[in-house]
Design a protein around this motif. Structure first.
Motif, PDB file in Angstrom:
ATOM      1  N   ARG A 131       0.804  -1.216   0.000  1.00 39.08           N
ATOM      2  CA  ARG A 131       0.000   0.000   0.000  1.00 39.08           C
ATOM      3  C   ARG A 131       0.838   1.267   0.000  1.00 39.08           C
ATOM      4  NH1 ARG A 131      -5.334  -0.111   1.528  1.00 39.08           N
ATOM      5  NH2 ARG A 131      -5.089   1.907   2.545  1.00 39.08           N
ATOM      6  N   GLN A 132       2.166   1.116   0.082  1.00 35.83           N
ATOM      7  CA  GLN A 132       3.023   2.296   0.102  1.00 35.83           C
ATOM      8  C   GLN A 132       2.755   3.135  -1.150  1.00 35.83           C
ATOM      9  OE1 GLN A 132       5.522   3.140   2.510  1.00 35.83           O
ATOM     10  NE2 GLN A 132       4.499   1.603   3.727  1.00 35.83           N
ATOM     11  N   GLY A 133       2.699   4.426  -0.978  1.00 34.50           N
ATOM     12  CA  GLY A 133       2.484   5.320  -2.106  1.00 34.50           C
ATOM     13  C   GLY A 133       1.084   5.884  -2.168  1.00 34.50           C
ATOM     14  N   GLU A 134       0.130   5.277  -1.465  1.00 37.18           N
ATOM     15  CA  GLU A 134      -1.218   5.834  -1.425  1.00 37.18           C
ATOM     16  C   GLU A 134      -1.208   7.050  -0.495  1.00 37.18           C
ATOM     17  OE1 GLU A 134      -4.250   3.034  -0.566  1.00 37.18           O
ATOM     18  OE2 GLU A 134      -3.475   1.518  -1.949  1.00 37.18           O
ATOM     19  N   PRO A 135      -1.743   8.168  -0.936  1.00 33.39           N
ATOM     20  CA  PRO A 135      -1.596   9.412  -0.158  1.00 33.39           C
ATOM     21  C   PRO A 135      -2.455   9.443   1.093  1.00 33.39           C
ATOM     22  CG  PRO A 135      -2.970   9.791  -2.093  1.00 33.39           C
ATOM     23  CD  PRO A 135      -2.465   8.379  -2.192  1.00 33.39           C
ATOM     24  N   HIS A 136      -1.797   9.595   2.228  1.00 30.03           N
ATOM     25  CA  HIS A 136      -2.470   9.790   3.512  1.00 30.03           C
ATOM     26  C   HIS A 136      -1.674  10.853   4.259  1.00 30.03           C
ATOM     27  CE1 HIS A 136      -5.084   6.347   2.920  1.00 30.03           C
ATOM     28  NE2 HIS A 136      -4.034   5.603   2.666  1.00 30.03           N
ATOM     29  N   LEU A 159      -2.157   0.636  12.203  1.00 31.23           N
ATOM     30  CA  LEU A 159      -2.908   1.882  12.016  1.00 31.23           C
ATOM     31  C   LEU A 159      -2.091   2.917  11.249  1.00 31.23           C
ATOM     32  CD1 LEU A 159      -4.485   2.219  15.577  1.00 31.23           C
ATOM     33  CD2 LEU A 159      -5.771   1.965  13.440  1.00 31.23           C
ATOM     34  N   LEU A 160      -0.875   3.170  11.714  1.00 27.85           N
ATOM     35  CA  LEU A 160      -0.046   4.202  11.097  1.00 27.85           C
ATOM     36  C   LEU A 160       0.321   3.834   9.659  1.00 27.85           C
ATOM     37  CD1 LEU A 160       2.320   4.869  14.134  1.00 27.85           C
ATOM     38  CD2 LEU A 160       0.495   6.376  13.330  1.00 27.85           C
ATOM     39  N   GLY A 161       0.635   2.563   9.429  1.00 22.87           N
ATOM     40  CA  GLY A 161       1.000   2.136   8.092  1.00 22.87           C
ATOM     41  C   GLY A 161      -0.152   2.207   7.111  1.00 22.87           C
ATOM     42  N   VAL A 195       7.399   4.523  10.241  1.00 21.74           N
ATOM     43  CA  VAL A 195       6.190   4.121  10.963  1.00 21.74           C
ATOM     44  C   VAL A 195       6.563   3.483  12.297  1.00 21.74           C
ATOM     45  CG1 VAL A 195       4.282   2.451  10.945  1.00 21.74           C
ATOM     46  CG2 VAL A 195       4.716   3.879   8.935  1.00 21.74           C
ATOM     47  N   ASN A 196       7.600   2.632  12.286  1.00 23.55           N
ATOM     48  CA  ASN A 196       8.028   1.977  13.521  1.00 23.55           C
ATOM     49  C   ASN A 196       8.560   2.988  14.529  1.00 23.55           C
ATOM     50  OD1 ASN A 196       8.378  -0.526  14.968  1.00 23.55           O
ATOM     51  ND2 ASN A 196      10.578  -0.249  14.719  1.00 23.55           N
ATOM     52  N   ALA A 197       9.268   4.005  14.041  1.00 23.20           N
ATOM     53  CA  ALA A 197       9.766   5.058  14.929  1.00 23.20           C
ATOM     54  C   ALA A 197       8.610   5.812  15.577  1.00 23.20           C
ATOM     55  CB  ALA A 197      10.650   6.021  14.144  1.00 23.20           C
ATOM     56  N   ALA A 198       7.581   6.134  14.780  1.00 19.50           N
ATOM     57  CA  ALA A 198       6.401   6.816  15.318  1.00 19.50           C
ATOM     58  C   ALA A 198       5.683   5.924  16.323  1.00 19.50           C
ATOM     59  CB  ALA A 198       5.463   7.206  14.182  1.00 19.50           C
ATOM     60  N   LYS A 199       5.624   4.629  16.016  1.00 17.93           N
ATOM     61  CA  LYS A 199       5.020   3.668  16.950  1.00 17.93           C
ATOM     62  C   LYS A 199       5.737   3.680  18.288  1.00 17.93           C
ATOM     63  CE  LYS A 199       6.665  -0.247  17.130  1.00 17.93           C
ATOM     64  NZ  LYS A 199       7.753  -0.921  17.905  1.00 17.93           N
TER      65      LYS A 199
END
Length: 251
Positions: free
Chosen positions: A128-133, A165-167, A177-181
């Motif tokens: 899903r990488q690349g989908e804008p969020h 969730l973050l990913g 994402v892992n750093a934010a987690k």
């Protein structure tokens, strides 16, 4: 504590700190260890939570490069984590102890399932990488709040939930994402720890040993944890999770 028990708790703390930095299920190591040494479930849970805060700090520091550029986002999501953790911690202290013994085996089983399916979850997230969020929006905020409630009540595998969730809602590489987690998990554990220190039955020797071990473990996990065989880590986590379920259900 006997010398062998001290070594056991320290070793569990090291393992939990490392696993939390990389996977996010360290409580499935330390919580069952404290149960096996005879601590009541509530005391084991709150002492474990307080002790793991130190490991959370070293885990965050180890991922500081991946945290760059995420300050505004994490301040927004951090509010959700803090409020959620307050709710979860207060639920833990207000609900009867028997409720904890009934609810936690279910949460541990869920956490074990999450740990097992994490490779497929990560693969799905990579696709899903690349989908804008851009910032995740209100749904991510609510999801992080729910993860905070879960983490404040019983935090095992909250990191896996947060990664999912973050990913899903953010356009970020999985390491960021892992750093934010790690940061959000630290906020959850720290908030709950403040509540527990003020009004809960913390066993300070157990908390200190978990803190010492998890501090080292968090540092090692952030440095070399990604090189360890993931299957081995997941296998150990599931095994100790099953032991914890048996301990809680059958005493």
């Amino acid at each position: 504590m006997t010398p062998s028990e001290v070594v056991a708790v320290l070793a569990a703390g090291v393992a939990a700190g490392g696993i939390n930095a990389v996977v996010g299920s360290g409580s499935l190591i330390t919580f069952p260890t404290l149960l096996a040494l005879g601590y009541p479930p509530i005391v084991a849970n709150v002492s474990n939570n307080v002790g793991l805060v130190a490991g959370g700090v070293t885990g965050v520091l180890g991922y500081r490069d991946e945290l760059k550029g995420q300050r505004r986002r994490l301040m927004r999501l951090g509010v959700a984590s803090v409020f959620g953790s307050l709710v979860g911690a207060l639920l833990l202290l207000q609900l009867p102890a028997r409720a904890f013994q009934v609810i936690v085996p279910v949460l541990i089983a869920l956490a074990c399932v999450l740990v097992v399916v994490q490779p497929r979850l990560n693969a799905w997230l990579s696709e899903r990488q690349g989908e804008p969020h851009p910032d995740g929006g209100p749904w991510l905020w609510l999801g992080v709040f729910g993860a905070g409630v879960y983490g404040g009540y019983f935090g095992a595998a909250q990191g896996v939930v947060l990664i999912g969730l973050l990913g899903t809602f953010l356009e970020e590489q999985l390491q960021r994402v892992n750093a934010a987690k790690n940061m959000l998990s630290l906020l959850v554990n720290s908030t709950a720890a403040v509540v527990f220190v003020l009004i809960a039955p913390v066993d300070w020797w157990a908390a200190l040993l978990v803190a010492l071990g998890s501090t080292l473990g968090g540092f090692l996990g952030a440095r070399v944890g990604r090189r360890l065989p993931a299957r081995v880590l997941r296998g150990v986590i599931v095994c100790v999770g099953i032991v914890a379920i048996v301990k809680l259900v059958y005493g």
